[in-house]
Structure formats: C-alpha cells, structure tokens
Design a protein around this motif. Structure first.
Motif, mmCIF file in Angstrom:
data_model
loop_
_atom_site.group_PDB
_atom_site.id
_atom_site.type_symbol
_atom_site.label_atom_id
_atom_site.label_comp_id
_atom_site.label_asym_id
_atom_site.label_seq_id
_atom_site.Cartn_x
_atom_site.Cartn_y
_atom_site.Cartn_z
ATOM 1 N N ASP A 89 -3.869 6.208 4.616
ATOM 2 C CA ASP A 89 -3.386 4.872 4.230
ATOM 3 C C ASP A 89 -3.940 3.807 5.181
ATOM 4 O O ASP A 89 -4.322 2.722 4.750
ATOM 5 C CB ASP A 89 -1.853 4.833 4.255
ATOM 6 N N HIS A 138 -2.514 5.041 -5.891
ATOM 7 C CA HIS A 138 -3.657 5.191 -4.991
ATOM 8 C C HIS A 138 -3.842 6.641 -4.548
ATOM 9 O O HIS A 138 -4.894 7.026 -4.057
ATOM 10 C CB HIS A 138 -3.511 4.278 -3.765
ATOM 11 N N HIS A 180 -5.323 9.969 -1.134
ATOM 12 C CA HIS A 180 -4.729 11.196 -0.582
ATOM 13 C C HIS A 180 -5.236 12.429 -1.331
ATOM 14 O O HIS A 180 -4.466 13.304 -1.721
ATOM 15 C CB HIS A 180 -3.198 11.133 -0.668
ATOM 16 N N PHE A 238 -2.144 12.108 6.646
ATOM 17 C CA PHE A 238 -1.708 11.370 5.451
ATOM 18 C C PHE A 238 -1.591 9.877 5.762
ATOM 19 O O PHE A 238 -2.089 9.021 5.042
ATOM 20 C CB PHE A 238 -0.355 11.938 5.004
ATOM 21 N N GLY A 261 0.822 -1.208 0.000
ATOM 22 C CA GLY A 261 0.000 0.000 0.000
ATOM 23 C C GLY A 261 0.856 1.257 0.000
ATOM 24 O O GLY A 261 0.558 2.226 -0.687
HETATM 25 FE FE LIG Z 1 -0.592 6.328 0.596
#
Ligand SMILES: [Fe+2]
Length: 381
Positions: free
Chosen positions: A321, A202, A207, A317, A196
């Motif tokens: 995730d 992604h 994000h 951030f 990831g």
């Molecule tokens: Fe990320």
C-alpha cells in the motif's frame, strides 16, 4: 533517563499535498463539488503502541503538524505535552525526563505531567515569580487495549474530549493488548492513505501475492453497508474468495469491517470459535506525511506461535500500500482532478462526506448527522 525517541524528519523530497477530489455528476450524481485538504479536529487519533513507550521514557512525535512529547512516568501513566519550551521555544525533547518531570536543556526549567512549570533554577531567593502560571500545552491522552490515543482539539479552549466521540474498541478482547503491530510512514496527505486503505478494488493489482489471493481472476462482490457511529459498517458476511492466509484459521471465515472517523478501520473476522481482529489506524503527521499502524488481536495460540512468520507478511502487505502511494505522489504533483466511480469508490465518497459533515457540525455547534444510509454495493476485484 535521556529521551529515546528521535524527532520526525521531513522527507528529503517534497511531494505535493495532492489534488482534491471532485465528485462530478458524471460519476456519482452528488451535489458535493469539492473536498479541500484539511485535518479533522476534535477527534482522537492513534498516537503509538503503548508497549513502545516504557516507564521513565519520552518520545517526540509530530501529529497534525504539531510537535508533541509523549512520556510515560515511572508509575506507568502516559501524558503528552507540546514539545516546545515556553521560555525560548527549544524542543523539550532536547532535554531530559526523570520519570516524573521534564527538564528543558536550555535553562533547566521543569514541567510536570500537566504542563505546569515547577522550577526555574535561575531565580534567586527574593525573586517571587509565580512560575506555576507558565504552562506547556497538555494534550489529552488515553491508553486503551495496548494503544495510546491523543485528542487533537480545534483550539486550546476546546481541549476537553467529547464523550460521544469515543475511542473505537475491538470487541471481546477487554483491555488485552494487541498481539502484533506494524507501523509504516506514507509520504502523502492523510486522505490518500485512508482512501487507499478502504479501497476494495486495488487488491488484485497491489496485493497480488500467492499467500493472499486464492484466484487470479476478478470475481464479483456484493456487500451490504450500514451506517454506524461516525462511520459505516460492511455487514457481517461469509468470505467467498477466501485469502490463502485465512485457511490456517479453520472453519468458514466470516467478517465485518467498521470504518469510523477520523481514520480507523476495524475488521472483526471469526472462524469456528476463534476471532482475529485487525485495527488499522491512520494518523496525519504533517500535510505530506501520514503514519499507518496495523494491529492484530487474536485468541488462537497457533497464531502466536506463527507470529515470526506473520509479522513480515503484514509488513509486506502494508508496504505494498505504501509503495503505490509513493508512485501516486509522482502524479499528484501535477494537481490532477481525481474521480470517484460507483460502486468501487462509494466508501471513499462516504469518507469525504463524513469528514466534511463532522467539520461542519463542529463549526456550527450542532449534532453530527451521519450522511451514510444502508446500501448494497457491488464491484469486481
Ligand atoms: Fe491495500
């Protein structure tokens, strides 16, 4: 002083370890057919930020499913012992640490920093028991650039770290510690956290914050990759789609990103005369829990002044995730077969190949051969 750290609790719900990833010919034309979930051994893992372990304190943590007591003696030296008393199996962290030796709470047995038993209070004068041969397993630990690393060997006989597989360093910072650290727990097997974090596509979906993305539309990215020790490096390049947050650095930002086994990513960003580096280390806690630590190093006083603003942004951030991994676990309970597509998932494929090759080389007692070759990768993000 009593132990300051709490024991790691298992999460209230039980996510699956997650499906193994199958590389199929349809997607990548590779002969690797499956990757079993396993922890890589005979490597250094990130243990914890050094600043969070004060002299005279000890903290109980779990690494790769093993209970470990990390302690810093009064003279500043860090050591790590298996967090189980060899007498009755009670965690040593239930006892106390006087800044020099650990004392078990059950019968007062004492152990020094090497794990050697130094006292058994119940013995009377003529009971000549050589208790110094009673030992608690000691783990090799090192403190570098403000971070504590622990060596997790394949077995007790192989606990001398290989000098070749060294701890990754941030260039140009000497032994200066990090300026900012954020730690997060992901409820997943380590591979899902690593894949990831190295996943380049992604970002627009996970994000998608105003302070991060400069443009809402997807743009094509072309990046050159080279093999590097126990991993690969995204070759230094100018950042085209500059994240808004980077504008405070001034100059034209350039970056390189280095991945190395077992699970360390270092980004070295330069802008003008300044450098900002990000070390993200992923540590398996158990089969269903993984710790992710992001550390920032910089040489700009402005960033130090902005730290109260930066810290919550870095946390946000990392939480983005983490949140997506929590959602992913809902699907992985059903053990689906996953896919790796080119070129977006090539780095993930390299990770699985590097990990498998390292484990095979260790097993066969031969040198590691890096499977990554120089390659240009393209994707839209
Ligand atoms: Fe990320």
């Amino acid at each position: 002083m009593w132990f300051t750290g709490g024991r790691v609790k298992s999460p209230g719900w039980k996510p699956g370890i997650g499906a193994s990833v199958r590389h199929t010919r349809t997607y990548l034309r590779t002969t690797v057919t499956e990757n079993k979930n396993f922890f890589l051994r005979n490597v250094w893992y990130y243990a914890m930020p050094g600043g969070q372990l004060k002299p005279g304190n000890a903290i109980a943590k779990t690494f790769l499913g093993e209970p470990v007591l990390l302690a810093r003696s009064r003279n500043g030296k860090v050591f790590a012992l298996r967090d189980i008393c060899p007498h009755r199996g009670i965690p040593l962290s239930c006892g106390r640490f006087d800044g020099q030796e650990v004392e078990c709470c059950y019968h007062g047995w004492r152990f020094d920093e090497t794990g050697r038993c130094t006292a058994i209070p119940s013995l009377v004068e003529d009971q000549n028991l050589d208790f110094s041969r009673f030992r608690v397993k000691q783990y090799p630990v090192r403190e570098v650039q403000g971070n504590i690393w622990i060596y997790m060997a394949a077995n007790d006989k192989a606990d001398t770290p290989s000098p070749e597989m060294d701890i990754p360093l941030i260039p140009n910072f000497g032994d200066q510690p990090y300026k900012l650290v954020v730690t997060s727990r992901f409820p997943c097997f380590v591979d899902h956290a690593v894949v990831g974090l190295m996943d380049p596509t992604h970002s627009p979906y996970v994000h998608n914050a105003w302070w991060w993305r400069a443009t809402p539309s997807l743009v094509e990215e072309v990046k050159i990759f080279d093999p590097s020790p126990y991993g690969f490096t995204m070759r230094r390049h100018k950042i085209v789609n500059v994240p808004r947050l980077y504008s405070i650095l001034g100059g034209e930002p350039e970056t390189e990103i280095i991945f190395s086994l077992p699970s360390v990513r270092i980004e070295n960003l330069t802008a003008g005369h300044h450098q900002v580096s990000n070390l993200t280390a992923v540590t398996p806690i158990s089969e269903t829990e993984t710790e992710v630590t992001t550390l920032l190093y910089w040489d700009m006083p402005l960033l130090t002044a902005l730290k109260p603003v930066l810290q919550p942004l870095v946390r946000a951030f990392l939480n983005q995730d983490g949140d997506v991994v929590i959602k992913q676990q809902e699907g992985l309970k059903y053990n689906p077969t996953l896919m790796l597509i080119k070129d977006a998932d090539t780095q993930a494929r390299w990770y699985y190949q590097l990990k498998a090759e390292f484990a095979r080389a260790m097993e066969e007692g031969r040198p590691f051969i890096n499977p990554v070759k120089e390659q240009v990768l393209r994707w839209r993000c």
